[in-house]
Design an enzyme around this catalytic site. Structure first.
Site, PDB file in Angstrom:
ATOM      1  CE1 TYR A 533      97.429  83.641 104.963  1.00  0.00           C
ATOM      2  CE2 TYR A 533      95.961  82.620 106.704  1.00  0.00           C
ATOM      3  CZ  TYR A 533      96.911  83.413 106.349  1.00  0.00           C
ATOM      4  OH  TYR A 533      97.440  84.225 106.918  1.00  0.00           O
ATOM      5  CG  HIS A 534      90.602  79.757 101.981  1.00  0.00           C
ATOM      6  ND1 HIS A 534      89.780  80.055 102.865  1.00  0.00           N
ATOM      7  CD2 HIS A 534      91.397  78.847 102.830  1.00  0.00           C
ATOM      8  CE1 HIS A 534      89.734  79.749 103.827  1.00  0.00           C
ATOM      9  NE2 HIS A 534      91.089  78.935 103.983  1.00  0.00           N
ATOM     10  N   PRO A 535      93.206  79.955  97.691  1.00  0.00           N
ATOM     11  CG  PRO A 535      95.369  79.894  96.775  1.00  0.00           C
ATOM     12  CD  PRO A 535      94.618  80.064  98.140  1.00  0.00           C
TER      13      PRO A 535
END
Length: 597
Positions: A533-535
């Protein structure tokens, strides 16, 4: 029946919160004004910080425009409520638990490298953005990450500057009353660190001992000083058993009471159709109404920006908004019949994300673990338990905690000065972002690849602003990523197989296979790799041909238009990205004020 009981409970929570929100909206006109000095697109982690900092000047007007609803659901305020938002059944499917769509729940393209799977990308869709649905871990990253940004030609970005910005927004809370020179105590964002007060402390202590035995990792009290190697309890953005999102920290105090700012307007349920540009200058935005459930409404309008439009819609949607506005790769825009306003080929390219693979083990007792076999049907009881603990000893409630309380930073290449792997220990078994059922209780250890070489993209599916972007992550496309991940998963398996876990572990055959069979290990990684969840990086900062914004975060070639969120990161941070995103917005506000002075 259980869902009905839950809704009774949530109704009480909603009633109290909506009374407060009614007061908060006292400074929001019934009719949208036609013009503001600053128009911020996106009320997420960065947008809330910007709204706070820019509206501090009473002589300017600020509009914060958010596509989603208010952040009033108990599934947001209750820390482990994220388990009922993160999976699709928590947001918009069979076991839907809230009328509002709080999670965009994007699905990527089919990717052949990872077994023809579509990779899921949950993102927050409400005030607070993903800080309203994340695991609340406060992680700055490694100090060299920010020095690297400066070395890439981005003037004014380095570790000392980032550290000052982190400290200025922090209210660091810990049982230790002594000085904490690496942290601030006067900021808006509460960061709690209670490592010894934990309902699963015994299980976490086992993990700490196992990390030392298997990997030689020493315990470190504070991994946020810039040096990260070791195992630790996570610092979190919570306050006394409740999530402390960017909206709660930076936005809500300004909407009512003594701190209320009449020059700040918060507009929810308004999707941005495009940024209006005349003669290479951003003049405002077009918006369309979107209902809290995500369906298209009937209203639409235009807002003029007298000084600047700031896009803060996140790494997956900020490039989408630019492309819808005619700013992006000429070929990509022409594919969808969009007039080219400004050719900027880097828009939507350079998508970086932390690939993550977890290993699990069954447990011979359910003490200290979250039994995911009964979710989502346990929510009514969960909510009542949470309320009971919240009124008293909230520190010992499982549901007032993060999904992961401890972890480690570890180097697979023998260089502890800059770890390349982050571990998250989870007192539960889950698969596919908790979307697939599990049949037994246990625990998990997730391995996150901090500096991947593989890059993806975020492009348009169509010129309809309500259609999700076209996403491709390309996890494990580069061979180097696979080799590092194999070392990371083996290390995690060794931790779970080590002696400290012997008394609670139930079976170990699958873990031992990952250690002994290289082909099986690769197959396991490709079948299970997912996002953490770290784009970042889709509107990257820099001066090269693929850069989208400059060091002041102004869009190249377009006046009075900025992008401020994780999309501007030129490289990935060696850790969770929520805190760095807020830090970037904190610095960006100062830069924007200087530009517009």
């Amino acid at each position: 029946k259980l869902q009905f009981l839950y809704f009774i409970g949530e109704a009480g929570q909603h009633t109290q919160q909506k009374i407060k929100l009614t007061n908060m909206r006292a400074n929001t006109p019934l009719l949208v004004k036609s013009a503001y000095d600053y128009v911020i697109v996106g009320g997420g982690s960065a947008g809330c910080v910007l709204a706070n900092r820019l509206s501090a000047d009473p002589n300017v007007t600020v509009a914060l425009v958010e596509a989603g609803p208010e952040d009033s659901s108990v599934c947001i305020s209750m820390p482990l409520g994220l388990g009922f938002i993160l999976p699709t059944w928590g947001g918009n499917a069979k076991y839907r638990l809230t009328k509002d769509k709080l999670n965009w729940g994007f699905e990527g393209e089919v990717e052949d490298v990872v077994g023809n799977r579509k990779l899921y990308q949950p993102r927050g869709r409400c005030l607070g953005g993903s800080s309203s649905i994340n695991a609340m871990l406060y992680v700055r990253g490694h100090k060299a990450d920010y020095d690297d940004w400066g070395k890439l030609g981005n003037r004014g970005w380095d570790w000392p500057t980032a550290l000052d910005a982190f400290k200025s927004m922090e209210n660091f809370v810990t049982p230790d009353s002594g000085p904490h020179p690496a942290h601030g105590t006067d900021g808006e964002l509460t960061v709690e660190h209670y490592p010894t007060v934990n309902p699963q402390k015994d299980l976490d202590t086992i993990f700490m001992k196992a990390s030392k035995e298997a990997l030689g990792l020493d315990y470190i009290d504070d991994y946020n000083t810039g040096d990260t190697h070791g195992c630790f309890w996570y610092q979190k953005t919570t306050l006394e058993g409740r999530r402390f999102s960017s909206a709660r920290a930076f936005l809500h105090p300004l909407r009512s009471g003594p701190l209320m700012r009449p020059n700040l307007t918060v507009l929810t349920n308004k999707q941005i159709a495009k940024v209006n540009v005349t003669d290479k200058t951003a003049t405002g935005i077009d918006w369309i109404e979107v209902k809290p459930n995500g369906k298209r409404g009937s209203a639409a309008g235009t807002i003029t920006a007298n000084r600047r439009v700031i896009i803060s819609a996140g790494a997956l949607q900020s490039p989408q908004i630019l492309q819808l506005s005619g700013i992006g790769s000429r070929s990509d825009l022409q594919e969808h019949g969009i007039d080219v306003v400004h050719h900027l080929p880097g828009v939507g390219a350079h998508l970086l994300d932390h690939a993550d693979v977890g290993v699990t083990s069954d447990i011979n007792t359910k003490a200290g673990v979250l039994d995911a076999t009964t979710l989502p049907w346990r929510l009514p009881g969960v909510y009542m338990e949470y309320l009971r603990w919240k009124k008293g000893d909230w520190q010992h409630s499982m549901w007032s905690k993060s999904a992961t309380e401890c972890g480690y930073f570890y180097s697979t290449c023998g260089n502890p000065s800059r770890p390349d792997i982050q571990g998250h220990f989870v007192p539960a078994k889950f698969k596919n972002h908790a979307r697939d059922p599990v049949t037994s209780a246990g625990y998990s250890l997730k391995s996150c690849l901090l500096y991947p070489k593989s890059q993806g993209y975020a492009k348009l599916n169509s010129k309809d602003p309500l259609e999700a972007p076209r996403l491709r992550m390309n996890f494990m496309k580069e061979r180097e990523d696979m080799e590092v991940m194999k070392k990371a998963v083996r290390a995690a398996a060794c931790v779970l197989l080590s002696k400290p876990f012997d008394r609670i572990r139930k079976g170990d055959g699958d873990l031992r296979t990952l250690l002994s069979d290289d082909a099986a290990l690769e197959k396991y990684i490709l079948a299970n790799v997912e996002t953490l969840y770290h784009p970042v990086g889709t509107c990257k900062m820099g001066a090269d041909d693929m850069a989208v914004v400059d060091a002041d975060l102004s869009v190249h070639g377009i006046n009075r238009l900025s992008v401020v969120d994780a999309s501007v990161f030129p490289t990935l941070i060696g850790g969770n990205t929520n805190a760095p995103t807020m830090m970037v917005a904190n610095i960006a506000a100062r830069k924007i004020k200087a530009l517009d002075a």
